[in-house]
Design a protein around this motif. Structure first.
Motif, PDB file in Angstrom:
ATOM      1  N   HIS A 127       0.818  -1.210   0.000  1.00 22.56           N
ATOM      2  CA  HIS A 127       0.000   0.000   0.000  1.00 22.56           C
ATOM      3  C   HIS A 127       0.856   1.267   0.000  1.00 22.56           C
ATOM      4  O   HIS A 127       0.343   2.370   0.158  1.00 22.56           O
ATOM      5  CB  HIS A 127      -0.922   0.003   1.219  1.00 22.56           C
ATOM      6  N   CYS A 175      -0.997  -5.581   2.348  1.00 23.21           N
ATOM      7  CA  CYS A 175      -1.459  -4.344   2.984  1.00 23.21           C
ATOM      8  C   CYS A 175      -2.680  -3.737   2.298  1.00 23.21           C
ATOM      9  O   CYS A 175      -3.502  -3.095   2.956  1.00 23.21           O
ATOM     10  CB  CYS A 175      -0.316  -3.333   3.033  1.00 23.21           C
ATOM     11  N   GLN A 188      -5.505  -5.570   3.750  1.00 27.06           N
ATOM     12  CA  GLN A 188      -5.785  -5.102   5.098  1.00 27.06           C
ATOM     13  C   GLN A 188      -6.552  -3.784   5.073  1.00 27.06           C
ATOM     14  O   GLN A 188      -7.481  -3.565   5.839  1.00 27.06           O
ATOM     15  CB  GLN A 188      -4.478  -4.927   5.875  1.00 27.06           C
ATOM     16  N   ALA A 189      -6.146  -2.882   4.169  1.00 24.77           N
ATOM     17  CA  ALA A 189      -6.750  -1.556   4.124  1.00 24.77           C
ATOM     18  C   ALA A 189      -8.134  -1.553   3.479  1.00 24.77           C
ATOM     19  O   ALA A 189      -9.036  -0.840   3.917  1.00 24.77           O
ATOM     20  CB  ALA A 189      -5.829  -0.603   3.360  1.00 24.77           C
ATOM     21  N   THR A 247      -2.129  -0.761   8.550  1.00 23.06           N
ATOM     22  CA  THR A 247      -2.225  -2.020   7.809  1.00 23.06           C
ATOM     23  C   THR A 247      -1.427  -3.153   8.446  1.00 23.06           C
ATOM     24  O   THR A 247      -1.728  -4.323   8.228  1.00 23.06           O
ATOM     25  CB  THR A 247      -1.743  -1.842   6.352  1.00 23.06           C
TER      26      THR A 247
END
Length: 461
Positions: A62, A99, A102-103, A189
């Protein structure tokens, strides 16, 4: 990604193939290897192409600009592959990890129905279980934070897997970050800083050494913020850990990345002074040379703090080469702020560096700041800064011409009869050498240098 021989215990079962595309940092490379290790026990073997994969995993990052959009674009290509395989009667599972997973969470499944599983970095140890749920038709999104649980279940790579990957290896010692720099998405994240114990780290290093690894790079989002429980029950710091790892038979080189200036303590600096096994290369990002911008970034150090730290490190290790990160065009950056950054680079001098235009990350404080810098101004400043960094890197490489250095040969070279390895300062070194030297150290005289690599010849003993 190379295919491996299937362990005997899995023969007859390992008829599934997995393709993992890895974006971004070394931590993601490490995580992709761990996912492969976990999936091996579930009957998967790696493949180099998504077209023949039963499982495709995008391990995302990310940090870069428009990271999420690039993932969605890649998923469009994966969808066509999935449809083509479906027409041929073959099923393909698709997972987004890392990431961006995750985000974005469930938003990925909504925007890209091709995705069967969304899994964050802390849940890779549950990958076979989660894939089982997805195979049953459930759209699975797993983005819970539990790094300690992940550390407990890190799959131990087989000797065959380690040997296939080579004589150098990454070893995660810490994840997450508590610094909350205003430009950075990592705390959101990857979570808060969590450290593995000394016994866990040393045990993995010993297993790597037993499989033929000669050089280990310790990884962490804030690696020198590592504070793990020692075998004596005390909390150790990274400097003490490096001294312990230097005792592991078979490991001949140590490195670590990525560091924060605030966590370079006396013990870590002493390790650079006293440990020959610790390579004379340090990645120590400063991000900006302007005190005003450093404050806006929430870096909690000044340019003078950084200068004093560099002086202390070079006092104990005069041959050390520095690497860094620089962000150009952070909100509110004036011409004077940029000139302060250029001045810092000129005074410090870097052997290598990474530099980027600032781009807002959703959810970070920097994304809401006023006085965003014009894109054309960012581009002009970045070009000037990168030209200076490139000249310093080229100068450092050329300064090694005529020197005799120790090289660890890691792979075949670009040309027939050539091997490539790394110098103590991490540059690629290309040498005409017999294949028997793969995985070995040899003394090399540097004959020529380019902006990014060195050319040399073996010194015959």
């Amino acid at each position: 990604m190379n295919s491996e021989k299937t362990p005997d215990a899995l023969k007859g079962k390992a008829d599934k193939k997995v393709f993992i595309k890895t974006y971004g940092c070394q931590m993601n490379v490490y995580d992709s290897d761990r996912m492969n290790d976990a999936l091996t026990t579930d009957g998967y073997i790696p493949t180099d192409t998504p077209e023949d994969a039963d499982l495709v995993i995008l391990n995302t990052c990310h940090i870069r600009e428009k990271a999420a959009e690039k993932v969605y674009s890649e998923l469009g290509r994966i969808r066509k592959i999935k449809d083509s395989r479906a027409n041929a009667g073959k099923k393909t599972m698709v997972s987004v990890a890392g990431c961006v997973a995750q985000a974005e969470g469930a938003e990925i499944s909504k925007r890209a129905p091709v995705v069967d599983l969304v899994v964050g970095p802390q849940s890779y140890h549950r990958l076979p279980e989660l894939l089982g749920k997805a195979a049953g038709g459930e759209k699975v999104v797993e983005t819970e934070f539990d790094i300690q649980e992940k550390f407990k279940h890190l799959a131990t790579p087989s000797k065959e897997a380690v040997r296939k990957r080579g004589v150098t290896a990454f070893l995660t010692v810490q994840e997450g970050c508590d610094k909350f720099c205003t430009f950075c998405v990592v705390p959101y994240t990857r979570g808060a800083e969590v450290s593995r114990s000394v016994d866990q780290i040393v045990g993995e290093a010993q297993r790597l050494a037993a499989a033929g690894v000669r050089e280990v790079t310790l990884l962490g989002q804030n690696v020198n913020g590592w504070h793990g429980q020692g075998s004596d029950g005390r909390e150790w710091g990274l400097g003490e850990l490096l001294f312990k790892l230097a005792e592991v038979d078979g490991i001949d080189r140590l490195r670590y990345t990525t560091s924060h200036p605030r966590d370079m303590d006396d013990a870590l600096i002493a390790a650079h002074r006293d440990l020959d096994i610790l390579m004379p290369y340090l990645h120590l990002p400063v991000q900006s040379g302007s005190d005003a911008i450093l404050k806006a970034m929430n870096r909690k150090h000044t340019r003078d703090d950084y200068f004093r730290l560099i002086d202390r490190i070079r006092e104990v290790r005069s041959d050390i080469a520095l690497s860094g990160d620089f962000i150009v065009g952070f909100p509110g950056e004036t011409d004077k702020d940029f000139r302060d950054t250029m001045d810092l680079i000129e005074k410090v001098t870097y052997g290598s560096a990474f530099s980027f235009k600032y781009s807002p990350r959703p959810g970070t404080p920097g994304a809401t700041l006023e006085n965003q810098v014009d894109e054309d101004v960012k581009s002009e400043r970045l070009a000037e800064l990168q030209a200076l960094l490139a000249s310093q890197q080229a100068a450092f490489n050329h300064s090694l011409t005529g020197q005799k250095i120790n090289v660890l040969f890691e792979k075949g070279g670009r040309q027939q009869g050539q091997l490539s390895g790394r110098s103590p300062w991490l540059q690629p070194v290309h040498v005409e050498a017999p294949s028997e030297l793969y995985g070995e150290f040899a003394e090399v005289e540097i004959l020529a240098a380019t902006a990014n690599s060195l050319q040399g010849k073996l010194i015959q003993n």
